[in-house]
Design a protein around this motif. Structure first.
Motif, short mmCIF file in Angstrom:
data_model
loop_
_atom_site.label_atom_id
_atom_site.label_comp_id
_atom_site.label_asym_id
_atom_site.label_seq_id
_atom_site.Cartn_x
_atom_site.Cartn_y
_atom_site.Cartn_z
N PHE A 1 -26.90 81.36 72.49
CA PHE A 1 -27.82 80.50 71.74
C PHE A 1 -28.93 81.35 71.10
CE2 PHE A 1 -30.99 77.54 70.59
CZ PHE A 1 -30.40 76.29 70.50
N ARG A 2 -28.85 81.49 69.79
CA ARG A 2 -29.89 82.21 69.04
C ARG A 2 -30.46 81.26 68.02
NH1 ARG A 2 -28.45 88.33 69.22
NH2 ARG A 2 -26.91 88.22 70.87
N GLY A 3 -31.68 80.83 68.27
CA GLY A 3 -32.27 79.84 67.39
C GLY A 3 -33.42 79.19 68.13
N ILE A 4 -33.60 77.89 67.90
CA ILE A 4 -34.66 77.22 68.65
C ILE A 4 -34.09 76.04 69.41
CG2 ILE A 4 -35.48 75.71 66.76
CD1 ILE A 4 -38.37 76.69 67.88
N LEU A 5 -34.43 75.99 70.68
CA LEU A 5 -34.03 74.85 71.52
C LEU A 5 -35.23 73.91 71.60
CD1 LEU A 5 -31.68 73.85 73.43
CD2 LEU A 5 -33.20 74.52 75.29
N TYR A 6 -34.95 72.64 71.37
CA TYR A 6 -36.02 71.63 71.36
C TYR A 6 -35.63 70.54 72.35
CZ TYR A 6 -37.83 67.26 69.09
OH TYR A 6 -38.33 66.03 68.81
N GLY B 1 -20.08 88.40 57.32
CA GLY B 1 -21.05 89.49 57.43
C GLY B 1 -22.43 89.15 56.89
N LEU B 2 -22.74 87.85 56.76
CA LEU B 2 -24.07 87.45 56.26
C LEU B 2 -24.98 87.16 57.44
CD1 LEU B 2 -22.69 85.03 53.53
CD2 LEU B 2 -24.06 87.06 53.04
N ARG B 3 -26.22 87.67 57.38
CA ARG B 3 -27.16 87.42 58.49
C ARG B 3 -27.74 86.03 58.37
NH1 ARG B 3 -29.44 91.55 61.37
NH2 ARG B 3 -31.54 90.68 61.34
N ILE B 4 -27.73 85.33 59.48
CA ILE B 4 -28.19 83.94 59.44
C ILE B 4 -28.87 83.61 60.76
CG2 ILE B 4 -25.84 83.18 60.12
CD1 ILE B 4 -26.41 80.64 58.36
N TRP B 5 -29.94 82.82 60.67
CA TRP B 5 -30.69 82.40 61.86
C TRP B 5 -30.34 80.96 62.19
CZ3 TRP B 5 -34.10 78.38 62.78
CH2 TRP B 5 -34.73 78.41 64.03
N GLY B 6 -29.95 80.72 63.45
CA GLY B 6 -29.63 79.38 63.93
C GLY B 6 -28.49 79.51 64.91
N PRO B 7 -28.31 78.52 65.79
CA PRO B 7 -27.22 78.59 66.76
C PRO B 7 -25.86 78.40 66.10
CG PRO B 7 -28.44 76.53 67.01
CD PRO B 7 -29.17 77.34 65.99
#
Ligand code: AMP
Ligand code: GLY
Length: 429
Positions: free
Chosen positions: A272-277, A94-100
């Protein structure tokens, strides 16, 4: 908001620096951070960014810390924790986290997966094959006259790509990975791609699973020495915008590449939630994807975030929430550039612990921002502690002036064995 940033390089310093400017942030930890990150303060309340001695790959340690401190958002910098499933682990608790998540991070952690995905969804890439067995691999290399890239399937610290220009080289690269196992499990499957000629550029796109927002095109300098000589590195410098794609061509890239990529993700249930490079080669036959990364580039982050005008917390939140369609990216006009100062010997072995002088003088130049990568603080002095040590970054009304400013900054900084390329951005001028 309380934030936890994960990582310790120049990319993470740039992320922490930009996040520290957000009006939403009241507390920030960075695990493990570096000397530059530890010197940052939050704009809202002047609280210092707190380094936490937990490694970016210590998943149980990071989880225990987050469960105790309850950050409102965790921001992941490097690829390894993503491919190890840090995002999934935090989400389960239940922790919010940014990244794929782990499945989405496979765009970077498995070159075989990426290559097959591109083929399934008609995304332009190099002609390629996937092999676990030497004779078929060598036969495919022969069909390319030995001009090819031999790539370990898994993560190999950016070293898992061997460029070959003859059949003899290709065969020895295949043996290196499949027979001698020099890249361990990462190299037990390999991708062989045709050798693409052209100009290489970096794309970045923030994604929330439904929408992708492209950044301006940038260019990295991967080789250690001037004139693109020497060994491949993590990146010796970068700048944006790179003038090799005009607005129409960028729109074409969006249609050819980003649209089928997003549609493919949706069709296959990849969130995919994050940044695609994507790394792109601009060839005579049009743009082709060399590889996908599932994180911010380093040093691309340094040049992007010094030009980004949006509040970064709001952008990352929009990725997590799936509301990126409501956000427009805003960029400071002009250009930015980052010149990496590395330890003598990098990307081979190098000395650590060399005192660094001139940091304050460099940072005092208007337009200069010095991001730390491999640095540590020992008895109140900043010393070297990694291969890429600093990313001297500058913004300006155009590339030439940003570049002059960055190099003025570089000239102020001294440490034993320091080396840097003097031709960052030269291809664009
Ligand atoms: P990668 O990790 O796949 O991006 O490969 C590292 C670097 O090797 C890239 O940044 C390119 O400079 C080069 N490279 C990789 N694949 C190819 C290819 N098919 N043709 C030409 N150069 C390549
Ligand atoms: N700039 C190269 C990378 O981040 O992989």
């Amino acid at each position: 908001m309380k934030l936890l940033v994960i990582g310790s390089g120049g990319r993470e310093h740039a992320l922490a620096w930009k996040l520290a400017q957000s009006a939403h942030v009241t507390q920030m930890w960075c695990a493990p951070g570096n000397a530059g990150i530890a010197a940052e303060r939050l704009e809202k309340n002047q609280a210092p960014v707190q380094p936490v001695p937990i490694g970016a790959e210590d998943l149980p340690g990071l989880l225990a810390f987050a469960l105790e401190k309850k950050p409102d958002l965790t921001v992941v910098g490097p690829d390894n924790p993503l491919s190890l499933g840090l995002v999934d682990l935090f989400q389960e608790k239940g922790l919010r986290i940014w990244g794929p998540n782990r499945q989405a991070a496979r765009f970077e952690s498995s070159k075989a997966f990426s290559q097959e995905f591109m083929e399934r969804h008609g995304i332009p890439s190099a002609r390629s094959g996937l092999f676990e067995e030497t004779s078929a691999a060598k036969a495919f290399a022969a069909s390319l006259q030995g001009r090819c890239a031999v790539k370990a399937d898994g993560l190999a610290l950016g070293k898992g790509v061997l460029m070959c220009t003859s059949q003899a080289e290709a065969e020895s690269a295949v043996d290196e990975m499949l027979v001698r196992g020099s890249f361990g499990a990462a190299g037990s499957r390999i991708v062989i791609q045709e050798y693409l000629e052209g100009t290489e550029v970096s794309l970045h796109a923030l994604c929330d699973g439904q929408t992708a927002r492209l950044f301006p095109v940038s260019q990295d300098h991967k080789r250690a020495l001037e004139g693109d000589q020497g060994l491949n590195t993590g990146g010796m410098g970068a700048y944006c915008p790179a003038p090799f794609l005009n607005t129409e061509q960028l729109a074409e890239v969006e249609t050819l590449l980003m649209k089928p990529w997003l549609a493919g993700c949706q069709a296959e249930g990849i969130d995919f939630r994050g940044i695609l490079y994507p790394g792109l080669m601009l060839t005579r036959d049009g743009p082709k994807v060399l590889e996908f990364n599932a994180r911010f580039g380093d040093p691309e982050t340094q040049i992007y975030l010094t030009r980004l005008e949006n509040d970064l917390v709001e952008l990352l939140e929009a990725c997590v929430e799936g509301t990126l369609d409501r956000i427009e990216l805003k960029w400071r006009p002009g250009a930015s550039i980052c010149v990496v100062m590395a330890s003598g010997g990098y990307p081979g072995s190098y000395q650590k612990g060399c005192p660094i002088d001139g940091l304050e003088e460099a940072a005092g130049i208007d337009g200069v921002q010095v991001f730390h990568a491999g640095t540590a603080s020992v008895e109140g002095r900043v010393v070297t502690s990694g291969g890429r040590v600093l990313g001297v970054t500058a913004v300006g009304p155009d590339l030439k002036s940003a570049r002059d400013t960055a190099y003025r900054g570089v000239e102020k900084i001294r440490f034993e064995g320091a080396h840097y390329r003097r031709d960052i951005g030269a291809k664009a001028l």
